[in-house]
Enzyme design. Structure first.
Site, PDB file in Angstrom:
ATOM      1  N   HIS A   1      13.691  11.625   2.476  1.00  0.00           N
ATOM      2  CA  HIS A   1      12.319  11.490   1.990  1.00  0.00           C
ATOM      3  C   HIS A   1      12.251  11.653   0.490  1.00  0.00           C
ATOM      4  O   HIS A   1      11.447  11.016  -0.184  1.00  0.00           O
ATOM      5  CB  HIS A   1      11.421  12.508   2.690  1.00  0.00           C
ATOM      6  CG  HIS A   1      11.601  12.470   4.160  1.00  0.00           C
ATOM      7  ND1 HIS A   1      11.642  13.581   4.956  1.00  0.00           N
ATOM      8  CD2 HIS A   1      11.824  11.414   4.958  1.00  0.00           C
ATOM      9  CE1 HIS A   1      11.869  13.211   6.189  1.00  0.00           C
ATOM     10  NE2 HIS A   1      11.979  11.909   6.224  1.00  0.00           N
TER      11      HIS A   1
ATOM     12  N   CYS B   1      11.046  -7.781   4.509  1.00  0.00           N
ATOM     13  CA  CYS B   1      10.644  -6.627   3.697  1.00  0.00           C
ATOM     14  C   CYS B   1      11.693  -5.510   3.624  1.00  0.00           C
ATOM     15  O   CYS B   1      11.392  -4.408   3.200  1.00  0.00           O
ATOM     16  CB  CYS B   1       9.317  -6.047   4.187  1.00  0.00           C
ATOM     17  SG  CYS B   1       9.392  -5.344   5.821  1.00  0.00           S
TER      18      CYS B   1
END
Ligand code: PEP
Ligand code: MG
Length: 746
Positions: free
Chosen positions: A363, A676
C-alpha cells in the site's frame, strides 16, 4: 555482587568522569586509554578505529609507542585486531604472538606483550573499531574482565566524536562519511535528489553509565511493564484476526516476557550501565547475530527483538519520532517500512522514498505512486547507513540509491534529472494534442487513480478521464470501515474534480495483497486465487451495497461509470449487475436523483473471461483488461513474487496473441475495450497494445506524456506487421524485433 563487578562499575564511573571533563578530542581519548589500562591492571590499552570500511587505524594508546598513533594501520581481518573487527567477536589470547593470525607491528613495540584481549567497538551492528588491552603476563582474561571491556567498548561507541579521531577533521564516524551505493527494486519511477529524513530516527543514548544502579533497575522494570502492556493491547486488538498475525504477536509477547533478555539487561545494569545502554547492548548483540543468520524464521524473530528494543528505548528516553530535528526542505524519506496512512501524512512534501522492505504492490508503494514520488524498495542496510541530513540521490527507474554520493555521481545524476525535466517539457508541449499515430489512429489515454491526491494530475497530465479509480485505497488507508456518507462525499468530490470527464469507479477490490486492517483476514493458502474482489462482494454484499449506494448518491444525477473487478464468469457479472439494479431501485423509491447515464463494466483479469459466452460480451457496457492480474494468471507467475515476477515478458507472443483474441471478440460484439494494467504506462508495451488493437489505455498520470509522445511518432500498421512476423518466426517475445523497429523509426 563480586569484586570484578564492582571493578567494572568503578571503571565506568571513572570513564564517565573522564568523558564529562572539559578535555576534547585526542586528549580525551588518551585519557580514556590510560584510565582503562590502569583500572584493568594491564600495561597497554589501545583504541583502533575504522578510517574506511576496510582499514583500521591506531587512534590512541596507553603503553604502545606514541609515535605509532595515527600511523599504524591494518586491513580488516589482518592480525588479531583485524580479526576482532572482521568477526565482531572477542579475541582472548594468553600468548598472542603464537595465536592464529597474529601480525607483528614493529612500530608499536608490542612484541613484549604476551596476553591480548580485543573487543569490537560497535553500535547497533555498525562496526566502529576495536578496543584492546595487552599485558606482559601470559594469562587469559577472565569472563568478567572480558565483560567489563565489552561494556567499556559500548560506552566508547556512544562517544559521538569518535570518528573525528580518524585522520584530519573527519566527521561523525568514518563509515558514515563514505559514499554508499545500494541496489534495491523500483517502486515508482523517477529521479530525486535531496537530504535524508529518517522516519524512525535512532534513539540517542546520552547517559550510558548508571549513576545509581537501583534506580536504573527500577526504570528498566517500569519501562518493560509499559512495553508488556502495550504488546498485550496489540494482541487483544488483533484477537479474532488471522492466525499468522496472532502468531507473530505471540512471539513478540514471548520476547517481551523473556527471562533471558531481562536477566541480561539486569546484569548489564548491575555492572554499571544505564537502563537504556543495557537495552542497546542487547540490541547490538541481536543485530550482529542478525547479520549472520540466514534462516528466515530466526531473522524474523531477531527483527522482533530489534523492534521491541526500539520501543523500549523510546519508552526509556521519551524520544519518539519527533526528535525536534528539522525536516530538510528536500526530504527523502528513509524507513524500514511504512504504512500508507503514515505516508499520506507526509504527503507531497517528500521528494523521494526509500524502504528497506516493502513490495511493489504494497500500500505504501501504491500511495507513493499516487503521489508520483520516486520510490525504491528492498534497499537493504540503508537505515543503519543513513543519518538525518545526509545527501542522497534516488534513482527510481533503476532502483538504485546513492547515499553521500561523490562528485562524479552527483554530476551524472543531475544530468539525468535535467534530461528528465527536458522530456517533461516536451510532454507538456503535447499535453493538449491527441495521441494520434502516424497512420492516423487515435488512442484514448486515461489515468489510473485511487486517492484525492491523484486528481490534480487529471489536468496536468492531459488524461481524457480516469480509466480506473481503485476505490479500495480509501478503505486501505483508514483504520476503520468508512461510512457511506463519507464515501459518497468523497466520490462526489472526485466527480467534481473530474469536471465532467469520465471516471470509471472500480468497486472494492480487496483480498489477495490488499488486506483491510479492520476486516477479519482469511487464512488462505493462495490468497491471489482466493476469496477476493467480486467474490467477497457477492458473498457478503453488505459493503458492496453500501458502496453502490454511495456512488449513486455521489453522482447525484450525473453520469456514472462502475466497473466490477475480477469477474471470472458471466454469472458473476449478472449477479453484481443485479445488485446495482436493486440499489437503483432503492434510490428511486427514496426519491433520489438517478444518473442520467449509467455504464456498468467488468475487468477482464482472469483468462476464463476471454472465453465467456457471446451474451456476456453483448451485455457488458465495457471491458477493461487488468493486465497485472491477467498476466499473473496467464503465466501462473505471482505478480508479488520477486523471483518470478519478471520471468515472463508482456511482449511474449502467446500473451499478445491472447490479447489480440480479446480485441477480436470485443470488435465482433461492439464492446468498448480498454487496458488498465501497469503495462499500459510503459511506452514500448503501450505501442504494442495499440498495435494489437487496443484503442483506450489507462495508466499512471506520469506515463501519459511518454506514451503519447511515442504513439504520435509511430506507424501502428508497420508495428503490427513486425509483431506478426516475429510470431511467424517463432520468436518467444516480440521485444527484440519491436525495439529494433523503434530504433529504425527514430
Ligand atoms: C490489474 O490487475 O491489472 C489492475 C489494474 O488491478 P490491480 O492492479 O489493482 O489489481
Ligand atoms: Mg487486478
Amino acid at each position: 555482587m563480586d569484586g570484578t563487578e564492582t571493578e567494572s562499575r568503578k571503571l565506568l564511573r571513572r570513564l564517565r568522569d573522564a568523558m564529562a571533563e572539559d578535555r576534547a578530542g585526542q586528549a580525551r581519548l588518551d585519557n580514556i586509554t590510560h584510565l582503562i589500562a590502569d583500572s584493568m591492571g594491564t600495561e597497554v590499552c589501545s583504541v583502533y578505529l575504522f578510517r574506511d570500511s576496510e582499514t583500521l587505524e591506531l587512534c590512541a594508546t596507553e603503553g604502545l609507542k606514541p609515535e605509532a598513533v595515527h600511523e599504524t594501520r591494518m586491513k580488516m581481518g589482518e592480525g588479531l585486531v583485524g580479526r576482532v573487527a572482521k568477526t565482531g567477536s572477542v579475541v582472548n589470547a594468553a600468548d598472542a604472538p603464537s595465536a592464529k593470525g597474529f601480525r607483528y607491528m614493529p612500530e608499536t613495540g608490542e612484541e613484549i606483550y604476551s596476553s591480548f584481549l580485543g573487543v569490537p567497538i560497535q553500535r547497533l551492528g555498525e562496526k566502529l573499531g576495536v578496543l584492546v588491552v595487552q599485558s606482559k603476563q601470559a594469562r587469559e582474561f577472565s569472563a568478567d574482565e572480558v565483560y567489563a571491556l565489552e561494556v567499556v567498548a559500548m560506552v566508547l561507541a556512544e562517544m559521538t566524536e569518535l570518528g573525528a579521531f580518524v585522520g584530519e577533521g573527519a566527521a561523525l564516524s568514518a563509515r558514515h562519511q563514505q559514499a554508499v551505493l545500494i541496489r534495491g527494486t523500483t517502486g515508482q519511477e523517477g529521479a530525486a535528489e535531496g537530504h535524508v529524513w529518517l522516519h524512525e530516527p535512532r534513539v540517542v543514548v546520552t547517559n550510558p553509565i548508571a549513576e545509581d544502579p537501583h534506580k536504573e533497575l527500577t526504570r528498566l522494570h517500569e519501562a518493560v511493564d509499559t512495553l508488556r502492556i502495550s504488546v498485550d493491547q496489540m494482541l487483544a486488538g488483533a484477537s479474532g484476526g488471522d492466525a499468522e498475525q496472532t502468531q507473530v504477536l505471540e512471539a513478540y509477547r514471548m520476547f517481551a516476557n523473556s527471562k533471558g533478555w531481562m536477566r541480561r539487561m539486569e546484569e548489564d545494569i548491575s555492572r554499571g550501565l544505564s537502563a537504556e545502554a543495557a537495552v542497546e547492548k542487547e540490541q547490538s548483540a541481536a543485530r550482529s547475530r542478525l547479520s549472520q543468520v540466514t534462516d528466515a524464521y530466526l531473522r524474523d524473530r531477531l527483527h522482533d527483538l530489534d523492534d521491541l528494543s526500539n520501543r523500549l528505548l523510546r519508552i526509556l528516553t521519551g524520544q519518539g519520532r519527533d526528535t525536534g530535528a528539522e525536516m530538510p526542505s528536500d526530504p527523502i524519506l528513509i524507513a524500514r517500512n511504512i504504512g500508507p496512512a503514515e505516508l499520506l501524512d507526509y504527503g507531497r512534501s517528500l521528494k523521494g522514498i526509500v524502504l528497506e522492505e516493502g513490495s511493489v504492490g504494497s500500500h505504501a508503494a501504491i500511495v507513493a505512486r499516487a503521489l508520483a514520488i520516486p520510490l525504491v524498495i528492498h534497499a537493504g542496510g540503508l537505515v543503519t547507513e543513513a543519518l538525518n541530513g545526509d545527501h542522497i540521490m534516488v534513482d527510481g527507474d533503476q532502483g538504485i540509491v546513492h547515499l553521500r554520493p561523490d562528485d562524479t555521481v552527483v554530476a551524472a545524476f543531475r544530468d539525468k534529472i535535467a534530461m528528465q525535466a527536458k522530456a517533461q517539457e516536451r510532454y507538456a508541449s503535447i499535453r493538449d494534442k491527441p495521441a494520434t499515430t502516424k497512420c492516423g489512429k487515435t488512442i484514448s489515454l486515461h489515468m489510473n487513480a485511487g486517492l484525492m491526491a491523484d486528481l490534480p494530475s487529471l489536468e496536468g497530465s492531459g488524461a481524457e478521464g480516469v480509466g480506473l479509480f481503485r476505490t479500495e485505497l480509501q478503505f486501505l488507508v483508514r483504520n476503520q470501515m468508512p461510512k457511506r456518507s463519507e464515501l459518497s462525499a468523497l466520490y462526489a468530490k472526485v466527480l467534481d474534480a473530474a469536471g465532467g470527464k469520465r471516471v470509471v469507479f472500480r468497486t472494492l477490490d480487496i483480498g489477495s495483497d490488499k488486506v483491510l486492517p479492520y476486516m477479519k483476514p482469511n487464512d488462505e493458502p493462495n490468497p491471489a486465487l482466493g476469496w477476493r474482489a467480486i467474490r467477497v462482494g457477492l458473498d457478503k454484499p453488505g459493503v458492496m451495497r453500501m458502496q453502490l449506494q454511495a456512488l449513486l448518491r455521489a453522482a447525484n444525477g450525473r453520469p456514472l461509470t462502475i466497473m466490477f473487478p475480477f469477474v471470472a464468469q458471466y454469472e458473476e457479472y449478472t449477479a453484481a449487475k443485479a445488485e446495482m439494479q436493486k440499489a437503483i431501485e432503492r434510490e428511486r423509491i427514496l426519491g433520489h436523483p438517478l444518473p442520467e447515464k449509467l455504464e456498468i463494466g467488468a475487468m477482464l483479469e482472469t483468462p476464463s473471461l476471454a472465453f465467456a459466452p457471446d451474451k456476456f460480451y453483448e451485455e457488458v457496457d465495457f471491458l477493461s483488461i487488468g493486465g497485472n492480474d491477467l498476466k499473473q494468471f496467464f503465466f501462473a507467475a505471482d505478480r508479488e513474487n520477486e523471483r518470478v515476477r519478471r520471468r515472463y515478458d508482456t511482449l511474449n507472443v502467446s500473451f499478445l496473441t491472447f490479447l489480440g483474441n480479446i480485441v477480436k471478440r470485443c470488435d465482433a460484439s461492439g464492446t468498448a475495450l480498454s487496458f488498465c494494467g501497469e503495462d499500459a504506462g510503459r511506452p514500448v508495451e503501450a505501442v504494442c497494445l495499440a498495435a494489437m488493437g487496443m484503442r483506450t489505455l489507462s495508466m499512471r498520470p506520469a506515463s501519459i506524456g511518454p506514451v503519447k509522445n511515442i504513439l504520435r511518432s509511430i506507424d501502428l500498421d508497420g508495428l503490427r506487421r513486425v509483431i506478426e512476423d516475429a510470431g511467424l518466426r517463432g520468436d518467444q517475445s516480440v521485444r527484440p524485433a519491436v525495439l529494433d523497429y523503434l530504433r529504425k523509426q527514430s
